[in-house]
Design a protein around this motif. Structure first.
Motif, PDB file in Angstrom:
ATOM      1  N   ASP A  82       0.852  -1.196   0.000  1.00  0.00           N
ATOM      2  CA  ASP A  82       0.000   0.000   0.000  1.00  0.00           C
ATOM      3  C   ASP A  82       0.885   1.243   0.000  1.00  0.00           C
ATOM      4  OD1 ASP A  82      -1.556   2.232   0.885  1.00  0.00           O
ATOM      5  OD2 ASP A  82      -3.032   0.872   1.738  1.00  0.00           O
ATOM      6  N   THR A 178       4.010  -5.223 -13.016  1.00  0.00           N
ATOM      7  CA  THR A 178       3.266  -4.050 -12.556  1.00  0.00           C
ATOM      8  C   THR A 178       3.784  -2.820 -13.288  1.00  0.00           C
ATOM      9  OG1 THR A 178       3.048  -5.088 -10.377  1.00  0.00           O
ATOM     10  CG2 THR A 178       2.525  -2.749 -10.531  1.00  0.00           C
ATOM     11  N   ASN A 209      -2.727  -3.445 -10.388  1.00  0.00           N
ATOM     12  CA  ASN A 209      -2.966  -3.857  -9.000  1.00  0.00           C
ATOM     13  C   ASN A 209      -3.224  -5.357  -8.946  1.00  0.00           C
ATOM     14  OD1 ASN A 209      -5.964  -4.307  -9.312  1.00  0.00           O
ATOM     15  ND2 ASN A 209      -5.878  -2.110  -9.780  1.00  0.00           N
ATOM     16  N   ILE A 234       3.940  -7.070  -6.568  1.00  0.00           N
ATOM     17  CA  ILE A 234       2.554  -7.530  -6.648  1.00  0.00           C
ATOM     18  C   ILE A 234       2.486  -8.945  -7.215  1.00  0.00           C
ATOM     19  CG2 ILE A 234       0.341  -7.170  -7.815  1.00  0.00           C
ATOM     20  CD1 ILE A 234       0.706  -4.202  -7.476  1.00  0.00           C
TER      21      ILE A 234
END
Length: 332
Positions: A82, A178, A209, A234
């Motif tokens: 995050d 990503t 995401n 990710i």
């Protein structure tokens, strides 16, 4: 004001300005004579690659005499992928007046440097594939002021060579990455540049995401003979989802390091992240001992170690050549 007083005042201001614009830790830390130093560790995501980096860092510090709970306080935080939490963690480190920040993975290293620079807090990075592209170094030989670390430039050619030996008939390698991770884009470009030398075509699929992983893997599996992972936070954090779909399609995934192989990938030619962390820990110890960070250039660790998962190979009916097995770290 007479000329002598003016010159003296100007000289004092100049000295104060110079002192204020240098010494990231260095002499300031040395003068503290502190019984206990404080280090903040910000880790961008919770996966084994970054955990190994953190473990090695703490071990490297301990080997140099900085032991948590003794003369060192370590504050460990995870951003859990995050970016907002990542920023909050670093801001808290700055407010807590830590002596040094260790940023693990490119997003955390970049945020740490952005907030620590003006506060003269030295930053050491780990698991950053392209420090220059991430604006964490001026060039391959010239560091930025206030930051150093260890880059995990993936040994792409060794990985391509490994894939070719294990899958002699393969033509297309799928890569999911990503789009806003600069390290992933940099490594992808190397794959695209080198793939043809080994007779491969790269099938790429960008995501923004984690929610896009499932659809992306379906698309890539429909076109590629295998998948090769990058050191993409990710993607690695969602490896179980990818493995479930790839195994069902009988298509192998090659990891970017050995812990991914232990987790189910077929094989990898990757970096040892514990060793990377140790190198970063040694750098941090030098800074805590009073060495100027500007004298500690960043390093690149790109030597590869081969890992093979024999159970995955058997499940996919893939025969691993003997010369690879003889020199590989094996998982079952």
């Amino acid at each position: 004001m007479n000329s002598k007083k003016f010159i003296l005042s100007a000289l004092i201001i100049s000295i104060l300005f110079i002192n204020g614009c240098s010494n990231f830790g260095g002499n300031d830390l040395k003068k503290q004579q502190s019984d206990k130093y404080k280090i903040g560790i910000v880790q961008y995501a919770d996966h084994t690659t970054l955990e190994d980096c953190k473990t090695g860092f703490i071990e490297g510090l301990a080997n140099e005499g900085f032991v948590s709970g003794n003369n060192l306080e370590i504050i460990q935080k995870s951003a859990q992928g995050d970016s907002s939490l990542n920023t909050q963690i670093v801001q808290n480190f700055v407010n807590s007046k830590v002596n040094l920040v260790f940023g693990i993975a490119t997003p955390s290293a970049m945020t740490a440097y952005n907030y620590c620079y003006e506060n003269k807090i030295p930053v050491v990075f780990g698991a950053v594939s392209d420090p220059v592209k991430a604006n964490l170094a001026k060039s391959e030989t010239e560091p930025m002021d206030g930051i150093t670390g260890v880059s995990d430039q993936p040994p792409v050619e060794k990985q391509l060579e490994l894939i070719r030996k294990i899958l002699p008939d393969a033509k297309k390698i799928g890569i999911i990455y990503t789009t806003n991770e600069s390290n992933s884009q940099s490594t992808l470009n190397i794959y695209k540049e080198k793939a043809s030398e080994f007779g491969f075509e790269i099938i790429e699929k960008g995501i923004s995401n984690a929610s896009e992983i499932s659809q992306a893997i379906d698309i890539v599996l429909g076109q590629a003979d295998c998948i090769s992972n990058l050191t993409d936070n990710i993607v690695v954090n969602n490896l179980p989802v990818m493995l479930e779909k790839a195994n069902a399609a009988n298509i192998p995934i090659f990891g970017s390091e050995s812990r991914q192989v232990t987790g189910g990938c077929l094989a990898s030619a990757g970096v040892d992240y514990i060793e990377l962390g140790k190198k970063a820990g040694i750098m941090a110890s030098k800074i805590l001992k009073g060495e100027e960070i500007s004298t500690i250039p960043y390093e690149v660790i790109n030597q590869s170690e081969i890992a093979v998962n024999e159970e995955t190979a058997a499940n996919l009916n893939i025969v691993i050549p003997d010369d690879i097995l003889e020199n590989a770290e094996k998982s079952k």
